[in-house]
Enzyme design. Structure first.
Site, PDB file in Angstrom:
ATOM      1  N   LYS A   1      52.892  55.467  70.172  1.00  0.00           N
ATOM      2  CA  LYS A   1      52.093  55.784  68.995  1.00  0.00           C
ATOM      3  C   LYS A   1      51.060  56.829  69.397  1.00  0.00           C
ATOM      4  O   LYS A   1      50.265  56.618  70.308  1.00  0.00           O
ATOM      5  CB  LYS A   1      51.401  54.530  68.492  1.00  0.00           C
ATOM      6  CG  LYS A   1      50.573  54.785  67.256  1.00  0.00           C
ATOM      7  CD  LYS A   1      50.156  53.484  66.635  1.00  0.00           C
ATOM      8  CE  LYS A   1      49.436  53.721  65.337  1.00  0.00           C
ATOM      9  NZ  LYS A   1      48.962  52.465  64.773  1.00  0.00           N
TER      10      LYS A   1
ATOM     11  N   LYS B   1      56.008  56.943  66.575  1.00  0.00           N
ATOM     12  CA  LYS B   1      55.140  57.127  65.415  1.00  0.00           C
ATOM     13  C   LYS B   1      54.067  58.154  65.704  1.00  0.00           C
ATOM     14  O   LYS B   1      53.409  58.042  66.745  1.00  0.00           O
ATOM     15  CB  LYS B   1      54.500  55.787  65.084  1.00  0.00           C
ATOM     16  CG  LYS B   1      53.519  55.800  63.939  1.00  0.00           C
ATOM     17  CD  LYS B   1      52.939  54.430  63.774  1.00  0.00           C
ATOM     18  CE  LYS B   1      51.967  54.404  62.626  1.00  0.00           C
ATOM     19  NZ  LYS B   1      51.351  53.113  62.443  1.00  0.00           N
TER      20      LYS B   1
ATOM     21  N   ARG C   1      45.171  55.179  55.873  1.00  0.00           N
ATOM     22  CA  ARG C   1      43.822  54.620  56.016  1.00  0.00           C
ATOM     23  C   ARG C   1      43.154  54.465  54.652  1.00  0.00           C
ATOM     24  O   ARG C   1      42.339  53.577  54.468  1.00  0.00           O
ATOM     25  CB  ARG C   1      43.002  55.472  56.986  1.00  0.00           C
ATOM     26  CG  ARG C   1      43.544  55.338  58.401  1.00  0.00           C
ATOM     27  CD  ARG C   1      42.776  56.139  59.436  1.00  0.00           C
ATOM     28  NE  ARG C   1      43.479  56.079  60.715  1.00  0.00           N
ATOM     29  CZ  ARG C   1      43.201  56.851  61.757  1.00  0.00           C
ATOM     30  NH1 ARG C   1      42.226  57.739  61.674  1.00  0.00           N
ATOM     31  NH2 ARG C   1      43.890  56.735  62.872  1.00  0.00           N
TER      32      ARG C   1
ATOM     33  N   SER D   1      52.424  58.030  56.682  1.00  0.00           N
ATOM     34  CA  SER D   1      51.863  58.374  55.375  1.00  0.00           C
ATOM     35  C   SER D   1      51.651  59.875  55.192  1.00  0.00           C
ATOM     36  O   SER D   1      51.968  60.429  54.140  1.00  0.00           O
ATOM     37  CB  SER D   1      50.552  57.622  55.176  1.00  0.00           C
ATOM     38  OG  SER D   1      49.640  57.911  56.220  1.00  0.00           O
TER      39      SER D   1
ATOM     40  N   TYR E   1      58.231  55.403  53.469  1.00  0.00           N
ATOM     41  CA  TYR E   1      57.744  55.090  52.123  1.00  0.00           C
ATOM     42  C   TYR E   1      58.729  55.575  51.066  1.00  0.00           C
ATOM     43  O   TYR E   1      58.605  55.245  49.897  1.00  0.00           O
ATOM     44  CB  TYR E   1      56.355  55.716  51.907  1.00  0.00           C
ATOM     45  CG  TYR E   1      55.355  55.200  52.922  1.00  0.00           C
ATOM     46  CD1 TYR E   1      54.824  53.920  52.803  1.00  0.00           C
ATOM     47  CD2 TYR E   1      54.990  55.953  54.041  1.00  0.00           C
ATOM     48  CE1 TYR E   1      53.943  53.419  53.743  1.00  0.00           C
ATOM     49  CE2 TYR E   1      54.108  55.472  54.989  1.00  0.00           C
ATOM     50  CZ  TYR E   1      53.591  54.194  54.825  1.00  0.00           C
ATOM     51  OH  TYR E   1      52.728  53.703  55.774  1.00  0.00           O
TER      52      TYR E   1
ATOM     53  N   LYS F   1      40.773  57.272  67.693  1.00  0.00           N
ATOM     54  CA  LYS F   1      41.561  56.282  68.443  1.00  0.00           C
ATOM     55  C   LYS F   1      42.146  56.870  69.734  1.00  0.00           C
ATOM     56  O   LYS F   1      43.133  56.366  70.259  1.00  0.00           O
ATOM     57  CB  LYS F   1      42.656  55.721  67.529  1.00  0.00           C
ATOM     58  CG  LYS F   1      42.089  55.088  66.257  1.00  0.00           C
ATOM     59  CD  LYS F   1      43.126  54.274  65.487  1.00  0.00           C
ATOM     60  CE  LYS F   1      42.496  53.632  64.248  1.00  0.00           C
ATOM     61  NZ  LYS F   1      43.441  52.764  63.509  1.00  0.00           N
TER      62      LYS F   1
HETATM   63  C1  PBG Z   1      46.994  51.102  62.765  1.00  0.00           C
HETATM   64  C2  PBG Z   1      48.080  51.644  61.909  1.00  0.00           C
HETATM   65  C3  PBG Z   1      48.223  52.984  61.592  1.00  0.00           C
HETATM   66  C4  PBG Z   1      49.309  53.075  60.734  1.00  0.00           C
HETATM   67  C5  PBG Z   1      49.840  51.798  60.575  1.00  0.00           C
HETATM   68  N1  PBG Z   1      49.065  50.919  61.317  1.00  0.00           N
HETATM   69  C6  PBG Z   1      47.491  54.161  62.100  1.00  0.00           C
HETATM   70  C7  PBG Z   1      46.050  54.227  61.966  1.00  0.00           C
HETATM   71  O1  PBG Z   1      45.484  53.890  60.923  1.00  0.00           O
HETATM   72  O2  PBG Z   1      45.441  54.657  62.928  1.00  0.00           O
HETATM   73  C8  PBG Z   1      49.762  54.346  60.114  1.00  0.00           C
HETATM   74  C9  PBG Z   1      50.827  54.274  59.097  1.00  0.00           C
HETATM   75  C10 PBG Z   1      50.944  55.490  58.257  1.00  0.00           C
HETATM   76  O3  PBG Z   1      50.200  56.473  58.409  1.00  0.00           O
HETATM   77  O4  PBG Z   1      51.827  55.482  57.397  1.00  0.00           O
HETATM   78  N2  PBG Z   1      47.316  50.012  63.496  1.00  0.00           N
END
Ligand code: PBG
Length: 337
Positions: A206, A260, A216, A286, A325, A229
């Site tokens: 990730k 990811k 978010r 996303s 999605y 992060k």
């Molecule tokens: C965090 C988490 C994230 C996503 C899913 N779980 C990343 C984040 O907010 O740092 C991202 C999923 C997406 O962007 O579709 N544990």
């Protein structure tokens, strides 16, 4: 053209790639990869209440759903043949604290959603994340102490949360927090609790990506997150390090690996598939989804074709499936064919 001495002949000899491309039937006959409904994992967002379908502005076409609506959606997904859902909770802000303690409440949104969906739609797989970010008041995936995300204490907490998620009926635990040692700790905790059949899909690689913005917003962490992060997600510049991280997760007992985000990291998908041979999944996150939607809404691209092409690229890169999605849109399209 009857000119048999054209320059091209001297170059190609007998080799002409276009012969196999000349008609739809030849193209179908030699096609190497195919996207099917079996490749789709549908991430959904859960919110408290009932009868709620709440649009997420930064993700056109994606909604937060209360559990009753999520159950209906799960039925539709199962009817279309989608193998599994990945659930994410948008917990009330009042339930979030420094340590993400609500993740350890048996009746939290994620666990109640699992129970309800499993009861009504037993044939669909449920994949749950154990990262703490939906539960912390600072939006980080772990416990924050003195400005540092503390690794081992976080791992203890998420291993306990994983057992509760499995107790609720989750089929696959998907840790997305990137703490060191989490996969082994979760495996040990699940086994000790008698959950030998619950799998682990590790968010092995990730990246500290800019593509998570709309997510978010979906789980209301964008306003909360302090800093970034980068001390726990992988630097987008590093491929070999990503492979080392995946190797550790394999050693610790991961059943499946995830990459990811997806599209900017197809090289990682390919390398991980070649190296380990485990099932590999890409998470088309996303931001990737939103970019396609936004450009399509402007009329600048053909959204449907771009969607299908991008999803197919994951298959070509060696992925066994994609968290997307677009899952329902694609499943409906494929069902029509
Ligand atoms: C965090 C988490 C994230 C996503 C899913 N779980 C990343 C984040 O907010 O740092 C991202 C999923 C997406 O962007 O579709 N544990």
């Amino acid at each position: 053209m009857t000119d048999r001495t054209h320059l091209v002949d001297h170059i190609t000899g007998h080799r002409r790639m276009r012969r196999n491309r000349k008609a739809d039937w030849t193209r179908r006959m030699v096609r190497e990869n195919q996207l099917t409904v079996d490749d789709l994992i549908w991430p959904i967002f859960i919110v408290a209440g009932s009868g709620i379908i709440e649009p997420i502005p930064a993700m056109p076409g994606v909604n937060r759903m209360s559990i009753d609506k999520a159950v209906e959606a799960a039925k539709q997904a199962a009817d279309l043949g989608i193998p599994a859902l990945a659930t994410f909770p948008n917990e009330d802000l009042s339930l979030r604290d420094e340590t993400g303690s609500h993740s350890l409440v048996e009746s939290n949104l994620i666990n109640e959603a699992t129970r309800a969906i499993k009861k009504a739609v037993p044939g669909i797989g449920i994949i749950t994340d154990v990262a703490l970010d939906p539960f912390t008041s600072h939006g980080h995936d772990g416990i924050l102490r003195g400005g540092i995300i503390v690794n081992d204490e976080t791992v203890d907490a998420i291993a306990r949360a994983a057992v509760m998620q499995a107790d609720a009926g989750s089929d696959i635990i998907a840790p997305s927090d990137m703490m060191d040692g989490r996969v082994g700790a979760i495996r040990g905790a699940l086994d000790a609790a008698g959950h030998q059949d619950v799998g682990i899909m590790s968010y092995a690689t990730k990246f500290a990506s800019a593509h998570y913005g709309p997510y978010r917003e979906a789980i209301s962490t964008s306003g909360l997150l302090k800093g970034d992060k980068k001390t726990y997600y992988i630097d987008p510049a590093n491929g070999t390090e990503a492979l080392r991280d995946a190797a550790l997760d394999v050693e610790e007992g991961a059943d499946m690996l995830m990459v990811k985000p997806g599209l900017p990291y197809l090289d990682i998908c390919w390398r991980i598939k070649q190296e380990f041979g485990l099932p590999v999944f890409a998470y088309q996150v996303s931001g990737e989804y939103t970019m396609v939607k936004a450009a399509a809404a402007q009329g600048w691209i053909d959204g449907e074709r771009v969607m299908l092409e991008q999803l197919l690229s994951f298959k070509r890169a060696g992925c066994d499936g994609i968290l997307t999605y677009f899952a329902m849109d694609v499943a409906r399209l494929l069902a029509k064919r």
